[in-house]
Design an enzyme around this catalytic site. Structure first.
Site, PDB file in Angstrom:
ATOM      1  N   ARG A   7      33.449  89.078  44.526  1.00  0.00           N
ATOM      2  CA  ARG A   7      34.569  88.458  45.244  1.00  0.00           C
ATOM      3  C   ARG A   7      34.799  89.097  46.598  1.00  0.00           C
ATOM      4  O   ARG A   7      35.042  88.394  47.589  1.00  0.00           O
ATOM      5  CB  ARG A   7      35.838  88.516  44.390  1.00  0.00           C
ATOM      6  CG  ARG A   7      37.085  87.941  45.055  1.00  0.00           C
ATOM      7  CD  ARG A   7      36.848  86.591  45.717  1.00  0.00           C
ATOM      8  NE  ARG A   7      36.236  85.603  44.842  1.00  0.00           N
ATOM      9  CZ  ARG A   7      35.672  84.483  45.266  1.00  0.00           C
ATOM     10  NH1 ARG A   7      35.616  84.211  46.570  1.00  0.00           N
ATOM     11  NH2 ARG A   7      35.131  83.639  44.409  1.00  0.00           N
TER      12      ARG A   7
ATOM     13  N   LYS B 229      44.529  87.646  67.722  1.00  0.00           N
ATOM     14  CA  LYS B 229      45.142  86.890  66.618  1.00  0.00           C
ATOM     15  C   LYS B 229      44.183  86.891  65.428  1.00  0.00           C
ATOM     16  O   LYS B 229      43.571  85.881  65.077  1.00  0.00           O
ATOM     17  CB  LYS B 229      45.474  85.468  67.067  1.00  0.00           C
ATOM     18  CG  LYS B 229      46.502  85.435  68.195  1.00  0.00           C
ATOM     19  CD  LYS B 229      46.692  84.029  68.732  1.00  0.00           C
ATOM     20  CE  LYS B 229      47.669  84.029  69.911  1.00  0.00           C
ATOM     21  NZ  LYS B 229      47.824  82.702  70.535  1.00  0.00           N
TER      22      LYS B 229
ATOM     23  N   LYS C 185      50.856  91.057  80.461  1.00  0.00           N
ATOM     24  CA  LYS C 185      51.296  89.702  80.121  1.00  0.00           C
ATOM     25  C   LYS C 185      52.695  89.450  80.673  1.00  0.00           C
ATOM     26  O   LYS C 185      53.307  90.320  81.300  1.00  0.00           O
ATOM     27  CB  LYS C 185      51.236  89.510  78.606  1.00  0.00           C
ATOM     28  CG  LYS C 185      49.848  89.805  78.028  1.00  0.00           C
ATOM     29  CD  LYS C 185      49.690  89.294  76.633  1.00  0.00           C
ATOM     30  CE  LYS C 185      49.616  87.774  76.626  1.00  0.00           C
ATOM     31  NZ  LYS C 185      48.915  87.221  75.450  1.00  0.00           N
TER      32      LYS C 185
ATOM     33  N   GLU D 122      48.254  88.235  83.472  1.00  0.00           N
ATOM     34  CA  GLU D 122      48.585  86.864  83.103  1.00  0.00           C
ATOM     35  C   GLU D 122      49.544  86.284  84.147  1.00  0.00           C
ATOM     36  O   GLU D 122      50.537  86.926  84.497  1.00  0.00           O
ATOM     37  CB  GLU D 122      49.245  86.840  81.725  1.00  0.00           C
ATOM     38  CG  GLU D 122      49.637  85.455  81.242  1.00  0.00           C
ATOM     39  CD  GLU D 122      50.349  85.509  79.898  1.00  0.00           C
ATOM     40  OE1 GLU D 122      49.692  85.229  78.882  1.00  0.00           O
ATOM     41  OE2 GLU D 122      51.546  85.855  79.873  1.00  0.00           O
TER      42      GLU D 122
ATOM     43  N   ASP E 230      47.818  81.053  82.429  1.00  0.00           N
ATOM     44  CA  ASP E 230      48.493  80.746  81.170  1.00  0.00           C
ATOM     45  C   ASP E 230      49.096  79.346  81.184  1.00  0.00           C
ATOM     46  O   ASP E 230      49.985  79.044  81.991  1.00  0.00           O
ATOM     47  CB  ASP E 230      49.590  81.784  80.905  1.00  0.00           C
ATOM     48  CG  ASP E 230      50.294  81.552  79.580  1.00  0.00           C
ATOM     49  OD1 ASP E 230      49.598  81.303  78.582  1.00  0.00           O
ATOM     50  OD2 ASP E 230      51.537  81.631  79.552  1.00  0.00           O
TER      51      ASP E 230
END
Length: 282
Positions: free
Chosen positions: A99, A134, A166, A199, A220
């Site tokens: 597994r 992410k 950012k 950004e 962005d």
């Protein structure tokens, strides 16, 4: 800081701990300790296989007596019915490793398959698809490796290997010039050589990032049309990356706008695993 290999080893320790616990009581109660056997990984869905070498680590980590024979290496195109590899050794170990190995292989192969689909949409262009942060906690190294296997490129691995200023950094720092100046001073003080990416949300911010000497500018949530205008404005003075809500259907338009990179969170945060199974060879 831990190495990639150490992080993977930590992941495998956790995976075995949460799956096997104080023992695989089904296997221990039904399979003699002396039993030996062989299992094969059978592909059930077309795609790009990834994680073969990590699977080898899983088997070696659980039981060095397990022997793996690879037929199809990482990065290969596979179809239903293909046999990627066979593993021979103690049956108890085969069943206990199954597994954990499948969870890793299926997810990595799904990411590699998705990445290949995205990169193929950019065929003939200079643009490269990037991953993001992410990722699944604990699996980042494996997921980013799968992106590379699928033909994509890794953005920064984490918060430690690139300066990415950012919108929130800009707002808290008081503006792009202030944020970039502080970043440069910090890098000099710490003796670090990291690229600085900024950004931006509009044309004035593009000009500020250029004036500040950013190595890369991230556009962005720009439209493809606005992106093409931004690329002309930047004029090769910095690398250009598009980001924000870009799908496989809109990807090509951004590439044709002339950007160097397109970052896509969907490569890792909402990917479908590739179907496969690990079956006994009788």
């Amino acid at each position: 800081m831990k190495t990639k290999e150490q992080l993977i080893d930590d992941l495998l320790s956790l995976a075995f701990a949460e799956d096997i616990g104080d023992g695989d009581h089904t296997t221990l109660s039904t399979i003699p300790a002396t039993a030996r056997g062989r299992q094969r990984l059978i592909i059930k869905e077309e795609g790009i296989i990834a994680g073969v070498e990590v699977a080898r680590m899983v088997f070696e980590r659980l039981d060095p007596d397990l022997t793996m024979t690879v037929m199809i290496p990482d990065g290969s195109h596979v179809k239903p019915g293909d046999v990627a590899f066979e593993v021979e050794g103690p049956v108890r170990s085969l069943l206990q490793a199954e597994r954990t190995m499948l969870n890793i292989m299926q997810r990595m192969s799904g990411i590699a398959t998705t990445t290949t689909r995205y990169q193929e949409r950019l065929k003939g262009l200079k643009t490269t698809v990037l991953d993001t942060r992410k990722t699944t906690p604990g699996m980042r190294m494996l997921e980013k490796e799968a992106v590379k296997i699928g033909g994509g490129t890794n953005h920064r691995i984490g918060l430690f290997d690139m300066i990415l200023i950012k919108d929130n950094h800009v707002d808290f720092a008081g503006g792009i010039p202030q944020a970039v100046a502080s970043a440069r001073a910090y890098l000099k003080e710490k003796g670090k050589d990291l690229k600085i990416e900024v950004e931006v949300r509009n044309t004035p911010e593009i000009l500020q990032a250029l004036e500040a000497g950013a190595d890369r500018i991230m556009l962005d949530n720009f439209t493809p049309e606005a992106t093409a205008e931004a690329v002309k404005l930047i004029g090769g003075r910095a690398e250009v990356e598009s980001s924000g809500g870009i799908t496989i259907d809109t990807l090509r338009a951004y590439g044709e706008a002339g950007v160097d990179f397109i970052s896509v969170g969907a490569l890792t945060h909402s990917v479908k695993s590739l179907d496969m199974s690990f079956k006994a060879v009788k």
